[in-house]
Design a protein around this motif. Structure first.
Motif, PDB file in Angstrom:
ATOM      1  N   UNK A   1      -7.491   1.109  -1.615  1.00 25.46           N
ATOM      2  CA  UNK A   1      -6.167   1.064  -0.961  1.00 25.46           C
ATOM      3  C   UNK A   1      -5.419  -0.221  -1.304  1.00 25.46           C
ATOM      4  N   UNK A   2      -6.168  -1.342  -1.369  1.00 25.64           N
ATOM      5  CA  UNK A   2      -5.528  -2.615  -1.712  1.00 25.64           C
ATOM      6  C   UNK A   2      -5.043  -2.625  -3.157  1.00 25.64           C
ATOM      7  N   UNK A   3      -5.887  -2.112  -4.049  1.00 27.69           N
ATOM      8  CA  UNK A   3      -5.488  -2.054  -5.469  1.00 27.69           C
ATOM      9  C   UNK A   3      -4.269  -1.169  -5.640  1.00 27.69           C
ATOM     10  N   UNK A   4      -4.262  -0.040  -4.958  1.00 22.45           N
ATOM     11  CA  UNK A   4      -3.107   0.856  -5.050  1.00 22.45           C
ATOM     12  C   UNK A   4      -1.850   0.169  -4.506  1.00 22.45           C
ATOM     13  N   UNK A   5      -1.995  -0.533  -3.394  1.00 19.23           N
ATOM     14  CA  UNK A   5      -0.836  -1.180  -2.764  1.00 19.23           C
ATOM     15  C   UNK A   5      -0.176  -2.195  -3.693  1.00 19.23           C
ATOM     16  N   UNK A   6      -0.994  -2.980  -4.368  1.00 20.42           N
ATOM     17  CA  UNK A   6      -0.417  -4.033  -5.214  1.00 20.42           C
ATOM     18  C   UNK A   6      -0.088  -3.554  -6.619  1.00 20.42           C
ATOM     19  N   UNK A   7      -0.785  -2.513  -7.084  1.00 19.58           N
ATOM     20  CA  UNK A   7      -0.525  -2.060  -8.446  1.00 19.58           C
ATOM     21  C   UNK A   7       0.789  -1.292  -8.562  1.00 19.58           C
ATOM     22  N   UNK A   8       1.165  -0.589  -7.500  1.00 19.71           N
ATOM     23  CA  UNK A   8       2.418   0.169  -7.559  1.00 19.71           C
ATOM     24  C   UNK A   8       3.503  -0.465  -6.691  1.00 19.71           C
ATOM     25  N   UNK A   9       3.232  -1.681  -6.237  1.00 21.53           N
ATOM     26  CA  UNK A   9       4.213  -2.428  -5.439  1.00 21.53           C
ATOM     27  C   UNK A   9       4.669  -1.598  -4.240  1.00 21.53           C
ATOM     28  N   UNK A  10       3.678  -1.216  -3.412  1.00 16.02           N
ATOM     29  CA  UNK A  10       3.960  -0.320  -2.294  1.00 16.02           C
ATOM     30  C   UNK A  10       4.794  -0.959  -1.200  1.00 16.02           C
ATOM     31  N   UNK A  11       5.000  -2.258  -1.263  1.00 18.36           N
ATOM     32  CA  UNK A  11       5.786  -2.931  -0.233  1.00 18.36           C
ATOM     33  C   UNK A  11       7.254  -3.106  -0.641  1.00 18.36           C
ATOM     34  N   UNK A  12       7.620  -2.519  -1.788  1.00 19.01           N
ATOM     35  CA  UNK A  12       8.971  -2.743  -2.305  1.00 19.01           C
ATOM     36  C   UNK A  12      10.018  -1.937  -1.566  1.00 19.01           C
ATOM     37  N   UNK A  13       9.647  -0.760  -1.061  1.00 17.79           N
ATOM     38  CA  UNK A  13      10.616   0.086  -0.379  1.00 17.79           C
ATOM     39  C   UNK A  13       9.914   0.887   0.707  1.00 17.79           C
ATOM     40  N   UNK A  14      10.715   1.506   1.552  1.00 18.86           N
ATOM     41  CA  UNK A  14      10.154   2.310   2.633  1.00 18.86           C
ATOM     42  C   UNK A  14       9.414   3.520   2.086  1.00 18.86           C
ATOM     43  N   UNK A  15       9.932   4.127   1.007  1.00 20.76           N
ATOM     44  CA  UNK A  15       9.285   5.311   0.421  1.00 20.76           C
ATOM     45  C   UNK A  15       7.923   4.934  -0.164  1.00 20.76           C
ATOM     46  N   UNK A  16       7.852   3.778  -0.832  1.00 21.60           N
ATOM     47  CA  UNK A  16       6.590   3.336  -1.412  1.00 21.60           C
ATOM     48  C   UNK A  16       5.582   3.013  -0.306  1.00 21.60           C
ATOM     49  N   UNK A  17       6.073   2.452   0.794  1.00 22.75           N
ATOM     50  CA  UNK A  17       5.197   2.134   1.912  1.00 22.75           C
ATOM     51  C   UNK A  17       4.663   3.406   2.570  1.00 22.75           C
ATOM     52  N   UNK A  18       5.496   4.437   2.625  1.00 27.90           N
ATOM     53  CA  UNK A  18       5.043   5.734   3.165  1.00 27.90           C
ATOM     54  C   UNK A  18       3.906   6.286   2.307  1.00 27.90           C
ATOM     55  N   UNK A  19       4.056   6.178   0.964  1.00 30.42           N
ATOM     56  CA  UNK A  19       2.984   6.648   0.071  1.00 30.42           C
ATOM     57  C   UNK A  19       1.687   5.895   0.330  1.00 30.42           C
ATOM     58  N   UNK A  20       1.797   4.581   0.538  1.00 26.11           N
ATOM     59  CA  UNK A  20       0.607   3.784   0.804  1.00 26.11           C
ATOM     60  C   UNK A  20      -0.036   4.188   2.133  1.00 26.11           C
ATOM     61  N   UNK A  21       0.788   4.357   3.162  1.00 30.89           N
ATOM     62  CA  UNK A  21       0.249   4.731   4.466  1.00 30.89           C
ATOM     63  C   UNK A  21      -0.402   6.106   4.433  1.00 30.89           C
ATOM     64  N   UNK A  22       0.168   7.024   3.655  1.00 31.33           N
ATOM     65  CA  UNK A  22      -0.463   8.348   3.492  1.00 31.33           C
ATOM     66  C   UNK A  22      -1.856   8.216   2.897  1.00 31.33           C
ATOM     67  N   UNK A  23      -1.974   7.366   1.874  1.00 34.57           N
ATOM     68  CA  UNK A  23      -3.271   7.171   1.230  1.00 34.57           C
ATOM     69  C   UNK A  23      -4.263   6.540   2.195  1.00 34.57           C
ATOM     70  N   UNK A  24      -3.831   5.503   2.912  1.00 32.76           N
ATOM     71  CA  UNK A  24      -4.721   4.816   3.849  1.00 32.76           C
ATOM     72  C   UNK A  24      -5.161   5.764   4.961  1.00 32.76           C
ATOM     73  N   UNK A  25      -4.213   6.523   5.508  1.00 34.93           N
ATOM     74  CA  UNK A  25      -4.552   7.445   6.586  1.00 34.93           C
ATOM     75  C   UNK A  25      -5.538   8.512   6.117  1.00 34.93           C
ATOM     76  N   UNK A  26      -5.276   9.063   4.937  1.00 41.61           N
ATOM     77  CA  UNK A  26      -6.186  10.090   4.409  1.00 41.61           C
ATOM     78  C   UNK A  26      -7.574   9.509   4.142  1.00 41.61           C
ATOM     79  N   UNK A  27      -7.630   8.274   3.625  1.00 40.84           N
ATOM     80  CA  UNK A  27      -8.918   7.644   3.341  1.00 40.84           C
ATOM     81  C   UNK A  27      -9.704   7.407   4.626  1.00 40.84           C
ATOM     82  N   UNK A  28      -9.019   6.911   5.650  1.00 39.71           N
ATOM     83  CA  UNK A  28      -9.690   6.643   6.929  1.00 39.71           C
ATOM     84  C   UNK A  28     -10.178   7.947   7.563  1.00 39.71           C
TER      85      UNK A  28
END
Length: 358
Positions: free
Chosen positions: A139-166
């Protein structure tokens, strides 16, 4: 009385690290090696076409190792090493794909396979220890590799991944916990007599087989005792089966209360019990069974307005003096038991002694 030919359930469960036995894990691992190796050949070719020559080379090499391992693992004694090597390498490679520019925008989906494979091949404890760090790292690698904090849409993608993983980790962990509990419950039902709580016939015979093997290697001895409750049919016929069941439960408690932690006792069927006394001399085993005979004879079990009184007869055989196999030992102990019955019951008879005083 013959020794069963089926595998020892206790050993089988002890060797099981997950819901799969070792032979099934070996078969599944070989299948995973084949499928993963073939997939890496295809991915490597595509990465080569896309110009990722270093990544393609790594995938070709990994594919070759997997194809070799598929045949090697069939007879390798180091199954755990192969499984850990496959999982750690595979999970690390999945993380590497995430940081390779333009390698694959959907490579992160493999992160969700981490808990599934870990728990399936390693079981609950080892599966959690391996999968949890890799899930966090993924999840951390994905967050920084695709710059998931750059926009709300990218952050939603990151949260989807984290939620599914958990959720994946949580659901798999709960499932494996419940499966282990159910398996242990079934194992106990298969190994124990439901009435007395003692080992059942199959479990006792498995213990006897292990004891023979251990004593044969160490040069030590043990006593096999076959015990039968005298005139037990009269209890069932005159007082009912409930009274008989209570009497057998009482007998089981009397046996377990006196025996040592190293000894084993089981209900062989009906009113017959078996005992394994480790590291005892013939005189000591005889004295112990005499004490048990007296305890049983002196025991009184209230049942309604009546009192149940029982006696028992014992036959003793020693390893290796009276046999080196389960069948031979059982025959020797049975002959002694029969001699005790013929001599008037409520007796302890040991192999090699024609008559024993009470």
């Amino acid at each position: 009385m013959s020794t069963p030919k089926e595998a020892d359930l206790g050993v089988s469960l002890e060797q099981s690290r997950s819901g799969l036995r070792d032979n099934h894990r070996r078969s599944l691992t070989r299948t995973l090696f084949l499928v993963t190796g073939a997939a890496l050949l295809i991915f490597g070719s595509l990465q080569f076409i896309n110009g990722h020559f270093l990544l393609a080379t790594a995938e070709f090499i990994a594919s070759g190792v997997l194809f070799f391992g598929r045949y090697r693992i069939y007879s390798s004694p180091n199954l755990e090493h192969w499984i850990y090597g496959y999982l750690v390498s595979g999970f690390s490679f999945s993380l590497l794909i995430l940081v390779v520019p333009d390698a694959s925008i959907t490579a992160y989906t493999w992160i969700l396979m981490i808990p599934v494979l870990s728990y399936l091949l390693l079981g609950k404890s080892a599966g959690f220890r391996l999968s949890a760090p890799f899930l966090v790292a993924g999840c951390l690698v994905y967050a920084f590799s695709v710059d998931s904090f750059a926009s709300a849409f990218a952050l939603i993608d990151l949260l989807n991944l984290v939620l599914c993983a958990v959720l994946m980790l949580l659901f798999v962990h709960i499932y494996e916990t419940r499966r282990e509990e159910a398996e242990m419950k079934l194992f106990n039902m298969a190994q124990n007599d439901s009435l007395t709580g003692l080992a059942n016939r199959s479990s006792f015979q498995s213990t006897l087989a292990r004891t023979i093997a251990e004593c044969d290697r160490s040069g030590s001895g043990f006593a096999l005792v076959v015990m039968d409750v005298d005139h037990f049919k009269l209890v069932n016929d005159t007082m009912g089966h409930d009274a008989g069941d209570r009497a057998l439960s009482r007998i089981g408690k009397l046996l377990t209360e006196r025996l040592r932690a190293t000894d084993s006792v089981g209900r062989l069927g009906g009113e017959e019990f078996g005992l394994i006394l480790r590291d005892v001399k013939p005189d000591d085993s005889f004295e112990l069974m005499e004490e048990l005979r007296e305890r049983i004879a002196a025991s009184e079990l209230p049942y309604g307005d009546a009192t149940i009184r029982l006696t028992a007869s014992f036959g003793i055989a020693h390893f290796p003096e009276h046999g080196r196999s389960a069948e031979t030992l059982y025959r020797a102990a049975d002959r002694c038991l029969f001699a005790g019955k013929q001599a008037g019951r409520n007796k302890v008879i040991r192999a090699g002694v024609s008559a024993v005083r009470r």
